[in-house]
Design an enzyme around this catalytic site. Structure first.
Site, PDB file in Angstrom:
ATOM      1  N   GLU A 124       0.807  -1.210   0.000  1.00  0.00           N
ATOM      2  CA  GLU A 124       0.000   0.000   0.000  1.00  0.00           C
ATOM      3  C   GLU A 124       0.842   1.261   0.000  1.00  0.00           C
ATOM      4  O   GLU A 124       2.023   1.253   0.364  1.00  0.00           O
ATOM      5  CB  GLU A 124      -0.948   0.008   1.189  1.00  0.00           C
ATOM      6  CG  GLU A 124      -0.259   0.058   2.533  1.00  0.00           C
ATOM      7  CD  GLU A 124      -1.211  -0.251   3.681  1.00  0.00           C
ATOM      8  OE1 GLU A 124      -2.082  -1.121   3.515  1.00  0.00           O
ATOM      9  OE2 GLU A 124      -1.071   0.381   4.731  1.00  0.00           O
ATOM     10  N   CYS A 148       7.309  -7.148   6.196  1.00  0.00           N
ATOM     11  CA  CYS A 148       8.561  -6.666   6.795  1.00  0.00           C
ATOM     12  C   CYS A 148       9.110  -7.735   7.730  1.00  0.00           C
ATOM     13  O   CYS A 148       8.349  -8.402   8.442  1.00  0.00           O
ATOM     14  CB  CYS A 148       8.320  -5.373   7.566  1.00  0.00           C
ATOM     15  SG  CYS A 148       9.831  -4.635   8.240  1.00  0.00           S
ATOM     16  N   CYS A 152       8.705  -5.023  14.358  1.00  0.00           N
ATOM     17  CA  CYS A 152       8.564  -4.039  15.435  1.00  0.00           C
ATOM     18  C   CYS A 152       7.232  -4.279  16.133  1.00  0.00           C
ATOM     19  O   CYS A 152       6.208  -4.495  15.486  1.00  0.00           O
ATOM     20  CB  CYS A 152       8.636  -2.624  14.869  1.00  0.00           C
ATOM     21  SG  CYS A 152      10.232  -2.251  14.097  1.00  0.00           S
ATOM     22  N   CYS A 382      -0.031   2.857   8.179  1.00  0.00           N
ATOM     23  CA  CYS A 382       0.645   1.887   7.327  1.00  0.00           C
ATOM     24  C   CYS A 382       0.309   0.457   7.722  1.00  0.00           C
ATOM     25  O   CYS A 382       0.406   0.076   8.874  1.00  0.00           O
ATOM     26  CB  CYS A 382       2.154   2.095   7.402  1.00  0.00           C
ATOM     27  SG  CYS A 382       3.057   0.941   6.387  1.00  0.00           S
TER      28      CYS A 382
END
EC number: 2.1.1.192
Length: 414
Positions: A124, A148, A152, A382
């Protein structure tokens, strides 16, 4: 002939044939088409030389693609019909497929792209408008990977896992689509580039997809493409220290650090890559970056990103620790109110706590801003929308499977 970039170039002067063998050759040529969208000017110059054309065609094509947002060769009026015919057989200009587009009432725009073959994967892009002293600013947040690998703890993208790196065409294609969305109904001759700023802060860790990301940013800076200022292209990293040093050697763009914690124990928890490259190494790398080549214009400071997590990293002592950590690093600090996602283990810091945190930093002499929350109505944080789309897709597939199982039971009983 077969070029260095794997392009099969047909002889356009040869007589056409309707034979089966000729059809097979044409099919092979189609399979080998190269996408010009993600090619740099140097690559395009090599491409045109390899097909027996002049290098200056590279600049012409780049302008049509990236300044006028034209993908149909027939619309490129300064390209001869003979050359267009040749190009149609060996290349294409193809942006990633848009599967969802959402435009917020506050001006924020968000796209979900399908990349790859078949059903592909989803990434996106978010465009955030704002007013500044130079006028209307449109900042595009671009993704560099599908998912990813850094995981995190506060990031929805990391919960989706890592699938693959994006190609230059898939990266620059996000910028192309965003710009094109503002001019699709505008006559070609009157089209302009709407996006003023790019931040590599979308899905993925840009420095773990180094070559395609640097390649794409070089296209953003190219005057034959988007002609963006070095200060208006920002790469954000969670702290891949060796690649920060490598970036300093290869490209001059602005740098942002996804910091989110002022001490190692807390950052180890929030940003696991800190266990490999702790704060001392990260801050030193940032200092090296901004002093490389005599402190060039894009490197006068580092932007520090700090997500505000309720009761986790927003205490007064955290603000004081941050002041101490950054005292020798020219930096601007951007406080980011946390955007909760399903099953997130954190909450958003209160407005009062964020304001108090900001005051401590401002009183210490730092430029400190609070990111305005935008696009709440379109899940502009995000990773949120991709997660929702993926979740709906999984539910649809599960439902289809259940229906098929029921139909099989009915048939077996009948």
């Amino acid at each position: 002939m077969t070029s260095a970039v794997g392009i099969s170039v047909p002889n356009t002067d040869a007589q056409s044939s309707q034979s089966a063998s000729q059809t097979t050759v044409e099919q092979e040529v189609l399979k080998s088409k190269v996408n010009l969208l993600g090619m740099s000017r140097i690559e395009l110059e090599q491409f045109f030389e390899q097909i027996g054309e002049k290098k200056f065609r590279a600049g012409q094509i780049m302008k049509w693609i990236h300044q006028y947002f034209v993908t149909d060769l027939a619309e490129m009026t300064n390209i001869s019909g003979k050359l267009r015919t040749k190009l149609e057989q060996v290349c294409e200009i193809k942006a990633p497929e848009v599967v969802h587009r959402h435009y917020s009432k506050d001006g924020t725009r968000k796209w979900v792209f399908r990349v790859g073959e078949g059903s592909g994967s989803l990434v996106e892009t978010v465009l955030i408008p704002a007013e500044d002293k130079t006028g209307s600013r449109k900042t595009l947040c671009i993704s560099s990977q599908v998912g990813c690998a850094l995981d995190c703890s506060f990031c929805s993208t990391g919960k989706q896992g890592f699938q693959r790196d994006l190609t230059p065409a898939e990266i620059i294609g996000q910028l192309w689509v965003a710009n094109q969305s503002y001019v699709e109904d505008v006559p070609v001759a009157e089209r302009t580039r709407a996006v003023t700023n790019v931040v590599m802060m979308g899905m993925g860790e840009p420095l773990l997809n180094f070559k395609p990301v640097v390649h794409s940013m070089s296209i953003m800076l190219d005057d034959y493409a988007y002609g963006m200022s070095k200060r208006r292209v920002t790469l954000s990293t969670s702290g891949v220290v060796p690649m920060i040093d490598k970036l300093a050697e290869e490209l001059d763009v602005a740098l942002a650090i996804s910091l989110h914690a002022p001490n190692n124990p807390l950052r180890d928890e929030l940003v696991p890559i800190n266990k490999k490259y702790p704060l001392e190494q990260l801050i030193a790398a940032a200092q090296r970056y901004i002093t490389k080549d005599g402190n060039e214009s894009a490197r006068k400071h580092v932007t520090i990103e700090y997500v505000m997590l309720d009761g986790v990293n927003d205490h007064p002592e955290h603000a004081q620790q941050l002041v101490k950590l950054l005292k020798n690093l020219p930096s601007k600090i951007n406080l980011i109110p946390f955007n909760p996602f399903p099953h997130a283990p954190y909450g958003r810091s209160s407005r009062n706590r964020i304001m108090a945190f900001q005051k401590t930093l401002s009183d210490a002499g730092f430029v400190c801003t609070i990111r305005q929350t935008r696009g709440d109505d379109i899940d502009a944080a995000c990773g949120q929308l991709v997660g929702q789309v993926a979740d709906r897709t999984r539910r649809a597939e599960q439902w289809k499977k259940k229906v098929a199982e029921r139909q099989e039971i009915i048939r077996s009983q009948g």
